[in-house]
Write a protein that holds these residues in place. Structure first.
Motif, short mmCIF file in Angstrom:
data_model
loop_
_atom_site.label_atom_id
_atom_site.label_comp_id
_atom_site.label_asym_id
_atom_site.label_seq_id
_atom_site.Cartn_x
_atom_site.Cartn_y
_atom_site.Cartn_z
N ARG B 73 0.84 -1.20 0.00
CA ARG B 73 0.00 0.00 0.00
C ARG B 73 0.88 1.26 0.00
O ARG B 73 0.62 2.21 -0.73
N ALA B 74 1.92 1.24 0.84
CA ALA B 74 2.81 2.40 0.95
C ALA B 74 3.50 2.67 -0.38
O ALA B 74 3.68 3.82 -0.78
N LEU B 75 3.86 1.60 -1.09
CA LEU B 75 4.52 1.77 -2.39
C LEU B 75 3.57 2.41 -3.40
O LEU B 75 3.94 3.33 -4.13
N ILE B 76 2.34 1.90 -3.43
CA ILE B 76 1.37 2.43 -4.40
C ILE B 76 1.07 3.90 -4.10
O ILE B 76 0.91 4.71 -5.01
N ALA B 77 1.02 4.24 -2.81
CA ALA B 77 0.69 5.62 -2.43
C ALA B 77 1.89 6.56 -2.51
O ALA B 77 1.74 7.77 -2.38
N ASN B 78 3.08 5.99 -2.75
CA ASN B 78 4.30 6.80 -2.75
C ASN B 78 4.37 7.67 -4.00
O ASN B 78 4.48 7.16 -5.12
N PRO B 79 4.30 9.01 -3.83
CA PRO B 79 4.29 9.89 -5.02
C PRO B 79 5.61 9.85 -5.79
O PRO B 79 5.66 10.22 -6.96
N ILE B 80 6.67 9.37 -5.14
CA ILE B 80 7.98 9.36 -5.80
C ILE B 80 8.07 8.25 -6.85
O ILE B 80 8.81 8.36 -7.82
N LEU B 81 7.26 7.20 -6.66
CA LEU B 81 7.40 6.02 -7.52
C LEU B 81 7.25 6.36 -9.01
O LEU B 81 8.01 5.86 -9.84
N LEU B 82 6.27 7.22 -9.33
CA LEU B 82 6.05 7.55 -10.74
C LEU B 82 7.29 8.24 -11.33
O LEU B 82 7.69 7.95 -12.46
N ASP B 83 7.88 9.15 -10.53
CA ASP B 83 9.11 9.83 -10.99
C ASP B 83 10.23 8.81 -11.22
O ASP B 83 10.97 8.89 -12.20
N ILE B 84 10.33 7.87 -10.28
CA ILE B 84 11.39 6.86 -10.39
C ILE B 84 11.17 6.01 -11.65
O ILE B 84 12.11 5.73 -12.41
N LEU B 85 9.90 5.62 -11.89
CA LEU B 85 9.61 4.79 -13.07
C LEU B 85 9.89 5.56 -14.36
O LEU B 85 10.41 5.00 -15.33
N TRP B 86 9.57 6.84 -14.36
CA TRP B 86 9.84 7.67 -15.55
C TRP B 86 11.35 7.78 -15.79
O TRP B 86 11.83 7.62 -16.92
N THR B 87 12.09 8.04 -14.70
CA THR B 87 13.55 8.12 -14.80
C THR B 87 14.11 6.79 -15.33
O THR B 87 14.99 6.78 -16.20
N THR B 88 13.57 5.69 -14.82
CA THR B 88 14.02 4.37 -15.26
C THR B 88 13.73 4.17 -16.74
O THR B 88 14.57 3.65 -17.49
N PHE B 89 12.54 4.61 -17.15
CA PHE B 89 12.15 4.46 -18.57
C PHE B 89 13.09 5.26 -19.47
O PHE B 89 13.59 4.74 -20.48
N VAL B 90 13.35 6.51 -19.09
CA VAL B 90 14.21 7.37 -19.92
C VAL B 90 15.62 6.77 -20.00
O VAL B 90 16.21 6.67 -21.09
N PHE B 91 16.14 6.35 -18.85
CA PHE B 91 17.50 5.77 -18.82
C PHE B 91 17.56 4.50 -19.66
O PHE B 91 18.49 4.30 -20.45
N THR B 92 16.55 3.64 -19.49
CA THR B 92 16.56 2.36 -20.20
C THR B 92 16.38 2.59 -21.71
O THR B 92 17.13 2.02 -22.52
N ALA B 93 15.39 3.43 -22.07
CA ALA B 93 15.14 3.66 -23.50
C ALA B 93 16.37 4.29 -24.16
O ALA B 93 16.81 3.84 -25.24
N GLY B 94 16.95 5.29 -23.50
CA GLY B 94 18.13 5.96 -24.06
C GLY B 94 19.28 4.98 -24.22
O GLY B 94 19.97 4.97 -25.26
N SER B 95 19.49 4.16 -23.19
CA SER B 95 20.60 3.20 -23.24
C SER B 95 20.38 2.15 -24.32
O SER B 95 21.31 1.82 -25.07
N VAL B 96 19.16 1.63 -24.41
CA VAL B 96 18.88 0.56 -25.38
C VAL B 96 19.03 1.09 -26.80
O VAL B 96 19.69 0.46 -27.65
N ILE B 97 18.46 2.26 -27.06
CA ILE B 97 18.55 2.83 -28.41
C ILE B 97 20.03 3.10 -28.76
O ILE B 97 20.52 2.75 -29.83
N GLY B 98 20.73 3.72 -27.82
CA GLY B 98 22.14 4.06 -28.04
C GLY B 98 22.99 2.83 -28.29
O GLY B 98 23.80 2.78 -29.22
N GLN B 99 22.79 1.81 -27.44
CA GLN B 99 23.61 0.59 -27.57
C GLN B 99 23.32 -0.12 -28.90
O GLN B 99 24.23 -0.66 -29.54
N GLN B 100 22.04 -0.11 -29.30
CA GLN B 100 21.68 -0.78 -30.56
C GLN B 100 22.31 -0.05 -31.74
O GLN B 100 22.90 -0.68 -32.63
#
Lengths: 432, 313
Positions: B73-100
């Motif tokens: 419940r605490a994780l779902i209610a944590n407002p930081i999680l969305l920011d973290i997921l977005w940061t993870t997405f940007v880092f992963t997408a950038g890295s995957v595209i760059g590496q490819q």
């Protein structure tokens, strides 16, 4: 006569060689004492020990450990060296000691000591220290190691503090207030410097060094029950004032934006060596590092003073240091652990490494602490403040680090960053 | 023993071996047991324990442990999680595209060089591989020195020499993400290069010969032969390096520590911080389960793209 002399000489040499060999047998990379000794104490330690990277210090500790083990026949000490990732090491050790797989005795960082005490894994050490020795400890040290039942649960053997270092050729007079530091830093830029350097990245040093500015105003992070109150009432004002002070240093150019990336005191040494800064807030131990890094004529230009406060009379500095605590349920091992703290580290270890002792008596006992620099550090300890020994502190620290990054880079206003930090801390506190 | 006797004995031995093989094939449990035990103890048990801890209030601070859904419940209610997921997405997408892109570029370069029998192609391949074998922590430290914004920082010093304004590589939240991606791409490109190099080697050269006869230029050969032929390799590689990037935290913790603020704090680093800084074992377990779910979805995608064995094989 000549023959007698030869025999005596031979006997002396043989004894010395045997003694040296015996001393060497008593110490190995991961052990002190005979390998076949029936009783074993596992001791987890930092670089403060026989494995120190500086040969002189390592040798000094090897001698102290060998002397100690020779006084305790039948024992061997198994040395377990921690990595430099202290936060992770201490968290792992907490988990291990809770599950009964931790070491018998270990170095515990003073700022996480409360976590170990609250977890009930440390054994009381009162019977191994006299009341006079305990009473002689600096108040913040004594409070830090004393549990709710009045017993001491570790021995805090060294301490440190933060000061403002400056290059006298560029900044002649010690800045006393925040405004004076800002002015001096801006003036230093005219001489090719990058301004004042402080920790501002994601690590404990950022919180710890900055807290001096909050404490100097009388701010409190937690109340007596350990509840976080830094964002309430007067504390909120003081907190924001201290945050705005750092923000102003960056916005005005008195400090470079790169401080938001600094996560190591070594960066300051590097900047001093490169001649790119004339001001930085660092630890007392950096004086010796500067001495060994800089040329003598360059080192002579450097000095230190108390961290500036909002006014000349409002001063504070963060004090940290290391403790030694016993986790074993075996009274004999607890006694050995207390012995290590008392006979190796407290006093002798301080003098060897020139790390500040935690009691006035030890300052007076060793000549190395009678130098002008160490006397000045001892005087500055009067304003010393330790981090609150409460379970929520690591989360408060983590949130202050995030907040500082957000504020210094302009990603959030100080108010918004404080509110976000407080919300996260209160949520974590509710789950304790 | 006579020849006939030896033949009979040999025949019996053969029959016994065949019988044993049949028995093993019909009872695979016995020979799967050792590996199942190994995987169970070292892989399955920790996963099960992480799931269990996610449904508790476990903390490294101590206190009584009990089962609850409060951590979830605490994780779902944590407002930081969305920011973290977005940061993870940007880092992963950038890295995957760059590496490819870089992996493909270098693989094509090496192939062309080899076809033209140019010297140094093996050295080039080895050079790229060097970055791949460097541990993540060391990679972070190397790039931290390069990106240092101190007056003596490597890249900025070069820029100053060229009369170019220095860049806030790590202190600007947006550029810090780009810097993190650059360091990860530098390290991960070699893996993509190897995969693509193998795929390029497998393309039938007669296709290129036929295209040349038809008058196709270099770009057309790449667009209509190379890329379609490499499609399975590109897809599989994408998923593999996405999973690897999702789990990357050592390079980031040593480069930016997740900062400034939370600008580069990806999910794996956030999980690490939750456990080892906040001492919240239950919260860290919930995040680990989330990472496992994301990786599993990608792994299922990977499995569905693998060539299937024909039923009659």
């Amino acid at each position: 006569m000549r023959r007698k002399f030869r025999v005596a000489l031979l006997a002396t040499v043989a004894t010395l060689v045997a003694g040296a060999a015996s001393a060497q047998d008593l110490i190995a990379k991961d052990r002190v004492g005979p390998a076949d000794a029936p009783k074993t104490l596992s001791f987890r330690l930092t670089g403060d020990g026989p494995g120190n990277t500086l040969p002189d210090i390592a040798e000094g500790y090897q001698k102290l450990f060998v002397d100690f083990i020779q006084k305790h026949p039948g024992w061997q000490i198994k040395l377990e060296r921690m990595s430099d990732n202290i936060g992770q090491e201490q968290a792992r050790m907490l988990e291990q000691t809770k599950s009964g797989t931790g070491p018998d005795c270990a170095a515990v960082d003073s700022f996480v000591l409360a976590l170990f005490m609250n977890a009930g894994v440390l054994k009381p050490l009162n019977e191994y220290f006299t009341q006079a020795e305990i009473d002689d400890l600096f108040p913040f040290v004594r409070e830090g190691i004393t549990g709710k039942d009045g017993k001491i649960y570790a021995w805090w053997w060294d301490t440190d503090l933060r000061v403002l270092y400056r290059n006298k050729d560029i900044v002649a007079d010690a800045p006393q207030t925040w405004d004076e530091l800002k002015a001096a830093a801006i003036a230093s830029k005219d001489k090719g410097m990058e301004g004042v350097l402080v920790n501002g990245g994601r690590w404990e040093g950022t919180t710890f060094d900055w807290l001096a500015n909050f404490w100097a105003q009388g701010g409190k992070l937690v109340d007596d029950s350990g509840k976080p109150i830094f964002a309430e009432g007067e504390n909120r004002e003081k907190f924001l004032k201290a945050v705005n002070y750092f923000k102003d240093l960056v916005d005005s150019g008195a400090a470079p934006k790169r401080i938001a990336t600094i996560v190591n005191y070594d960066e300051f040494n590097a900047a001093a060596a490169a001649g790119s800064t004339a001001l930085f807030i660092g630890g007392n131990w950096q004086l010796a590092q500067l001495k060994s890094t800089l040329e003598p004529e360059e080192f002579a230009k450097w000095t230190f003073s108390a961290i500036p406060g909002p006014t000349k009379d409002q001063r504070s500095t963060g004090t940290g240091g290391w403790t030694i605590g016993a986790f074993s349920s075996d009274p004999e091992k607890v006694a050995m652990c207390a012995g290590i703290a008392k006979e190796i580290y407290s006093g002798a270890g301080n003098a060897l490494q020139q790390q500040l002792p935690t009691s006035k008596a030890l300052f007076d006992k060793y000549d190395v602490f009678k130098s002008d620099a160490n006397k000045a550090f001892a005087a500055a300890l009067v304003d010393g403040q330790a981090r609150p020994g409460v379970p929520i502190y690591p989360e408060i620290s983590n949130q202050i680090q995030v907040m500082m990054g957000d504020v210094l880079t302009g990603a959030k206003t100080p108010e918004a960053a404080l509110d976000a930090a407080n919300a996260a801390v209160q949520a974590a506190y509710a789950r304790l | 023993m006579t020849m006939t006797g030896a033949a009979v004995a040999g025949g019996r031995g053969e029959i016994a071996r065949t019988s044993l093989r049949r028995r093993i094939e019909s009872h695979p449990f016995s020979w799967l047991l050792p590996v199942a035990l190994l995987l169970g103890v070292f892989y399955l048990y920790p996963i099960i324990d992480v799931f269990r801890l996610a449904f508790t209030n476990a903390s490294l601070r101590g206190g009584e442990e009990h089962y609850t859904v409060d951590s979830i419940r605490a994780l779902i209610a944590n407002p930081i999680l969305l920011d973290i997921l977005w940061t993870t997405f940007v880092f992963t997408a950038g890295s995957v595209i760059g590496q490819q892109l870089f992996g493909l570029g270098i693989a094509v370069l090496v192939m062309r060089g080899e076809r033209r029998r140019l010297y140094g192609m093996t050295a080039l391949r080895t050079l790229v591989l060097v970055a791949w074998v460097i541990p993540g922590i060391a990679n972070g430290l190397i790039w931290q020195m390069l990106f240092s914004e101190a007056p003596f920082g490597a890249i900025n010093s070069v820029l100053r020499m060229m009369h170019v304004q220095p860049v806030a590589w790590l202190s600007d939240p947006n550029i810090a993400m780009v810097s993190s991606i650059i360091s990860n791409v530098w390290r991960g490109t070699a893996f993509s290069m190897i995969v693509f190099y193998a795929a390029l080697k497998a393309i039938d050269t007669t296709l290129y010969e036929a295209a040349s006869v038809d008058g196709a230029n270099g770009w057309q050969r790449f667009r209509f032969i190379t890329l379609p032929q490499m499609r399975p390799a590109i897809l599989v590689n994408s998923i593999l390096i996405t999973i690897a990037t999702l789990n990357t935290f050592d390079a980031i913790i040593s480069l930016t520590g997740g900062g400034p603020g939370r600008a580069t704090e990806v999910l794996s680093l956030y999980t690490f911080n939750t456990v080892f800084r906040n001492l919240d074992l239950a919260g860290g377990s919930v995040l680990s389960v989330l990472m496992l779910v994301i990786s599993l979805v990608l792994a299922v995608g990977y499995a569905s793209m693998m060539p299937r064995r024909e039923a009659n094989e």
